[in-house]
Design a protein around this motif. Sequence first.
Motif, short mmCIF file in Angstrom:
data_model
loop_
_atom_site.label_atom_id
_atom_site.label_comp_id
_atom_site.label_asym_id
_atom_site.label_seq_id
_atom_site.Cartn_x
_atom_site.Cartn_y
_atom_site.Cartn_z
N GLY A 127 -7.14 0.83 10.47
CA GLY A 127 -6.97 1.58 11.71
C GLY A 127 -6.99 3.08 11.47
N LEU A 128 -7.73 3.77 12.32
CA LEU A 128 -7.79 5.25 12.27
C LEU A 128 -7.39 5.84 13.61
N GLY A 129 -6.68 5.01 14.41
CA GLY A 129 -6.06 5.52 15.64
C GLY A 129 -4.76 6.21 15.30
N PHE A 130 -3.97 6.53 16.31
CA PHE A 130 -2.70 7.23 16.07
C PHE A 130 -1.61 6.21 15.70
N SER A 131 -0.74 6.60 14.77
CA SER A 131 0.24 5.64 14.23
C SER A 131 1.22 5.14 15.29
N SER A 132 1.27 5.80 16.44
CA SER A 132 2.19 5.39 17.52
C SER A 132 1.89 3.97 18.01
N ILE A 133 0.70 3.46 17.77
CA ILE A 133 0.39 2.08 18.24
C ILE A 133 0.29 1.10 17.07
N ASN A 134 0.82 1.47 15.90
CA ASN A 134 0.89 0.50 14.78
C ASN A 134 1.83 -0.63 15.20
N THR A 135 1.46 -1.88 14.86
CA THR A 135 2.21 -3.03 15.40
C THR A 135 3.32 -3.53 14.48
N VAL A 136 3.55 -2.91 13.32
CA VAL A 136 4.56 -3.43 12.40
C VAL A 136 5.95 -3.31 13.05
N GLN A 137 6.70 -4.39 12.95
CA GLN A 137 8.09 -4.43 13.43
C GLN A 137 9.01 -4.80 12.27
N PRO A 138 10.26 -4.30 12.17
CA PRO A 138 10.92 -3.48 13.19
C PRO A 138 10.55 -2.00 13.13
N THR A 139 9.89 -1.56 12.05
CA THR A 139 9.56 -0.14 11.90
C THR A 139 8.05 0.06 11.79
N PRO A 140 7.39 0.61 12.82
CA PRO A 140 5.95 0.89 12.75
C PRO A 140 5.61 1.76 11.54
N GLN A 141 4.43 1.51 10.97
CA GLN A 141 4.01 2.19 9.74
C GLN A 141 2.88 3.18 10.03
N ASN A 142 2.70 4.12 9.10
CA ASN A 142 1.63 5.13 9.24
C ASN A 142 0.27 4.58 8.82
N THR A 143 -0.77 5.10 9.46
CA THR A 143 -2.14 4.78 9.02
C THR A 143 -2.42 5.51 7.70
N PHE A 144 -3.50 5.07 7.05
CA PHE A 144 -3.94 5.74 5.81
C PHE A 144 -4.17 7.23 6.09
N PHE A 145 -4.85 7.51 7.21
CA PHE A 145 -5.18 8.92 7.51
C PHE A 145 -3.91 9.73 7.75
N ASP A 146 -2.95 9.17 8.49
CA ASP A 146 -1.70 9.91 8.73
C ASP A 146 -0.98 10.17 7.40
N ASN A 147 -1.04 9.20 6.48
CA ASN A 147 -0.34 9.38 5.20
C ASN A 147 -1.00 10.45 4.33
N ILE A 148 -2.31 10.65 4.48
CA ILE A 148 -3.00 11.57 3.57
C ILE A 148 -3.37 12.90 4.23
N LYS A 149 -3.27 12.98 5.55
CA LYS A 149 -3.89 14.13 6.24
C LYS A 149 -3.29 15.48 5.79
N ASN A 150 -2.01 15.52 5.43
CA ASN A 150 -1.42 16.79 5.02
C ASN A 150 -1.85 17.21 3.61
N ASN A 151 -2.46 16.25 2.89
CA ASN A 151 -2.97 16.62 1.55
C ASN A 151 -4.45 17.00 1.62
N LEU A 152 -5.05 16.90 2.80
CA LEU A 152 -6.48 17.19 2.94
C LEU A 152 -6.68 18.68 3.20
N ASP A 153 -7.88 19.19 2.88
CA ASP A 153 -8.19 20.60 3.19
C ASP A 153 -7.98 20.87 4.67
N ALA A 154 -8.30 19.86 5.51
CA ALA A 154 -8.09 19.98 6.97
C ALA A 154 -7.68 18.60 7.49
#
Length: 330
Positions: A127-154
């Motif tokens: 998934g490359l949508g926004f992590s707000s719709i991740n279906t993991v319960q009880p705690t929704p998880q971050n997408t790969f992109f959300d986890n890495i985006k702050n380490n990217l040039d942009a």
Amino acid sequence: RQTGTVETDAEKHDVEYLTPISIGTPPQNLIVDFDTGSSDLWVFSTEMAAKDIKGQAVYDPNNSSTSEKLQGSTWQITYGDGSSSSGDVYLDTVTIGNLTVPNQAVEAATKVSDEFTDDANNDGLLGLGFSSINTVQPTPQNTFFDNIKNNLDAPLFTADLKHGAPGSYNFGYIDPAAYVGNISWTPVDSSQGFWSFTSPGYAVGTEAMRNHSISGIADTGTTLLLLPKSVVKAYYEEIQGAQYDSNQGGYVFPCSPTPPDFVFGVSDGIVTVPGDMVSYAPVDSANQDCFGGIQSDTGIGFSIFGDVALKTSFVVFDAGGLQLGWGAKN
Ligand SMILES: N[C@H]1[C@H](O)[C@@H](Sc2ccccc2)[C@@H]2OC[C@H]1O2
């Protein structure tokens, strides 16, 4: 700061685009469907019944020294086309191209619907949508992109999908060699977890643009371009012999001559879907009639700019600016 790139291959009729990833230590290689229309990274796994696996590669968390079960976590997802899957969750190392997230939530399937079992080349979805719709319960998880985006040039990724040829997903940079002219930018409403935007209008063939707002999502996981019924009707009215075929579940028309282009606005720019891309696939062996790549979005609640629209362009998914960029391919 990092950047990355990975090649994605078009399946028959560009029905989906499959991209290699690796999970675990030592790396387990799977090929998955990058899906900007959802936000779960799930894969076929050794926890599934053998009858539900028909050729897919599977993730085996017990064969990874870096896997760690997320105790008590489960997931269950149902997609727009009615397909579904569910299972439990591990944290493990996930690599795409040269980019690695050490503790990515990897959703191991225990059950998948027939659409996935019958899709032999597809080992799961990233998934490359926004992590707000991740279906993991009880705690929704971050997408790969959300986890890495702050380490990217942009904090962005780009999709350069092609017709019947390998394309690419890039992370962290906009490749100036991938497009010509200016990129048309349009604001994204991420409130529903999607890359949602509003097109100001459309045109059929060479006619003038019609002012007609079309709100929809940029969805790499949807094959076709699904638009409001009135727009679809206006388009197919321009094609001799086009008709809604209830057996096929959509508009069908003579494959020849090539139908008119479909043009939609993106802010002050336009995106042209060439007529030969609208002839999505022949419905008969004689290749007389073609199933349309443009169909109605009835029942969904919004339009879907799927692969038929995305593969015309170089598309920038910019989480920093919360905007989508559409550029003409080079
Ligand atoms: N975002 C999309 C998603 O990727 C697919 S899930 C899928 C199902 C079978 C085969 C491959 C993928 C489904 O169709 C539209 C919407 O839901």
